[in-house]
Design a protein around this motif. Structure first.
Motif, short mmCIF file in Angstrom:
data_model
loop_
_atom_site.label_atom_id
_atom_site.label_comp_id
_atom_site.label_asym_id
_atom_site.label_seq_id
_atom_site.Cartn_x
_atom_site.Cartn_y
_atom_site.Cartn_z
N ALA A 1 0.83 -1.21 0.00
CA ALA A 1 0.00 0.00 0.00
C ALA A 1 0.86 1.26 0.00
O ALA A 1 0.57 2.23 -0.71
N THR A 2 1.93 1.29 0.79
CA THR A 2 2.80 2.47 0.80
C THR A 2 3.57 2.58 -0.52
O THR A 2 3.87 3.69 -0.98
N PHE A 3 3.87 1.44 -1.14
CA PHE A 3 4.50 1.46 -2.46
C PHE A 3 3.54 2.08 -3.47
O PHE A 3 3.92 2.92 -4.29
N ALA A 4 2.26 1.67 -3.39
CA ALA A 4 1.25 2.26 -4.28
C ALA A 4 1.10 3.75 -4.01
O ALA A 4 1.00 4.56 -4.95
N ALA A 5 1.11 4.13 -2.73
CA ALA A 5 0.99 5.55 -2.38
C ALA A 5 2.13 6.35 -2.98
O ALA A 5 1.92 7.47 -3.49
N SER A 6 3.33 5.80 -2.94
CA SER A 6 4.49 6.52 -3.48
C SER A 6 4.37 6.69 -4.99
O SER A 6 4.67 7.77 -5.52
N GLU A 7 3.93 5.65 -5.68
CA GLU A 7 3.82 5.74 -7.14
C GLU A 7 2.68 6.69 -7.54
O GLU A 7 2.80 7.43 -8.53
N LEU A 8 1.60 6.67 -6.79
CA LEU A 8 0.48 7.56 -7.08
C LEU A 8 0.88 9.01 -6.85
O LEU A 8 0.53 9.91 -7.64
N ALA A 9 1.62 9.27 -5.76
CA ALA A 9 2.08 10.63 -5.49
C ALA A 9 3.06 11.10 -6.55
O ALA A 9 3.00 12.24 -7.02
N ASN A 10 3.95 10.19 -6.97
CA ASN A 10 4.91 10.54 -8.01
C ASN A 10 4.23 10.81 -9.34
O ASN A 10 4.78 11.51 -10.21
N ALA A 11 3.01 10.26 -9.52
CA ALA A 11 2.25 10.48 -10.75
C ALA A 11 1.45 11.78 -10.70
O ALA A 11 0.72 12.10 -11.64
#
Length: 343
Positions: free
Chosen positions: A62-72
């Motif tokens: 979930a935190t990995f997904a959060a990081s990629e979403l924020a980077n997007a």
């Protein structure tokens, strides 16, 4: 009483009675038009539950997904109410590095209920959330999952957030005990399953010699074309990377659990075959007598791990058909037991 629960009345048309379950063009078009914002797993403005056993890697993914979403370029808020004090600094650094906001009520001298109040005020103000993604870790900190009333109110709030354009991901646990199919299921009242758009399970392998764990997300209940995805977690530095190839972790775990369950019979079969091969019927009788299990139960285990090709690494023993009366002759496959146990 809902339409789905209405009993078939005399002279009622069957097609009319079952029409509530019919797949429509608009439903299919809506599924196909879904905009995925993360790896064909999380869809925009959907309400998602990510469920798994404790230690299955839910938070890491979930935190990995959060990081990629924020980077997007999305605005990401991670409500972290389940981490220990020792984990918060690492999670804070991860959030700072990747540009999403880590939230915790305890450090603000508040409680999860106070966060809920703020969210309700946002809904009341109809704040636009089209570019917002919210993760809640975990559900048990926000409501009693076994209470229908509490669940209904909470999920109505979550649905309101998605109706304002927001995307919501809720992390939850699976039951400690497996269901009838041997699989653990989401912990909570049945209504929760109906309230979400996607229910996705996280399955994780044991760590390998290098301290790595493979995690596979498997959609169970969906309203879009969500896909299975596999990830690798390095538990030493808690870094996650996406894998190109899909790993069927659930199947691997099922095979391992079944092997453990069958082990008493397997051990006795190997003892019976240690001095050489045996007639299939004789083998079943000996193992049944030694284990106290029924002959039928022994037969299922023997047949489950049997092959005819010496190169078949899934087999523990080999079957040879003798010409005399087409007799089934069973023998140990060389090195088969160790190969299978490691799989």
């Amino acid at each position: 009483m809902s339409t789905a629960q209405t009993p078939l009345q005399p002279h009622m048309d069957v097609a009319d009675a079952l029409s509530v379950f019919a797949v429509t063009d608009s439903q299919v078009e809506k599924m196909q038009a879904t905009e995925f914002i993360w790896r064909e797993v999380i869809a925009r403005s959907h309400l998602v539950v990510l469920a798994g056993e404790g230690g299955s890697g839910k938070t890491a993914v979930a935190t990995f997904a959060a990081s990629e979403l924020a980077n997007a370029g999305l605005q990401v808020f991670y409500f972290q109410e389940d981490a220990g004090a020792g984990d918060v600094p690492r999670l804070h650094q991860h959030a700072k590095k990747h540009g999403y906001v880590l939230l915790n009520s305890t450090l603000a001298s508040a409680a999860p209920e106070d966060q809920i109040k703020v969210l309700r005020s946002m809904v009341k103000a109809a704040a636009p959330l089209n570019n917002v993604v919210m993760f809640f870790d975990t559900l048990k900190k926000y409501l009693d999952l076994m209470s229908k009333r509490g669940s209904r109110e909470f999920f109505m709030l979550m649905r309101s957030l998605t109706q304002l354009g927001g995307t919501v991901v809720l992390l939850g646990h699976t039951n400690k005990h497996a269901g009838m199919d041997g699989k653990r299921i989401f912990e909570g009242v049945g209504d929760v399953r109906n309230d979400v758009d996607e229910l996705i399970y996280a399955h994780a392998t044991d760590k390998d010699a290098g301290g790595r764990v493979t995690i596979t997300l498997t959609p169970d209940k969906v309203r879009c074309n969500a896909q299975k995805r596999s990830f690798q977690l390095d538990i030493i530095n808690m870094e996650v990377c996406a894998l190109d190839a899909l790993v069927d972790v659930a199947s691997l775990l099922e095979t391992r659990q079944r092997l453990e369950s069958d082990r008493p019979i397997i051990d006795q079969v190997e003892r019976a075959l240690s001095a050489g091969g045996l007639n299939h019927t004789v083998l079943l009788d000996r193992v049944s007598e030694a284990t106290g299990e029924s002959r039928n139960a022994v037969r299922k285990v023997v047949d489950r791990y049997m092959g005819s090709d010496p190169s078949d690494e899934r087999a523990l023993w080999l079957e040879t058909r003798l010409r005399v009366n087409n007799t089934r002759y069973i023998s140990v496959r060389p090195s088969g037991a160790s190969v299978h146990a490691e799989s």
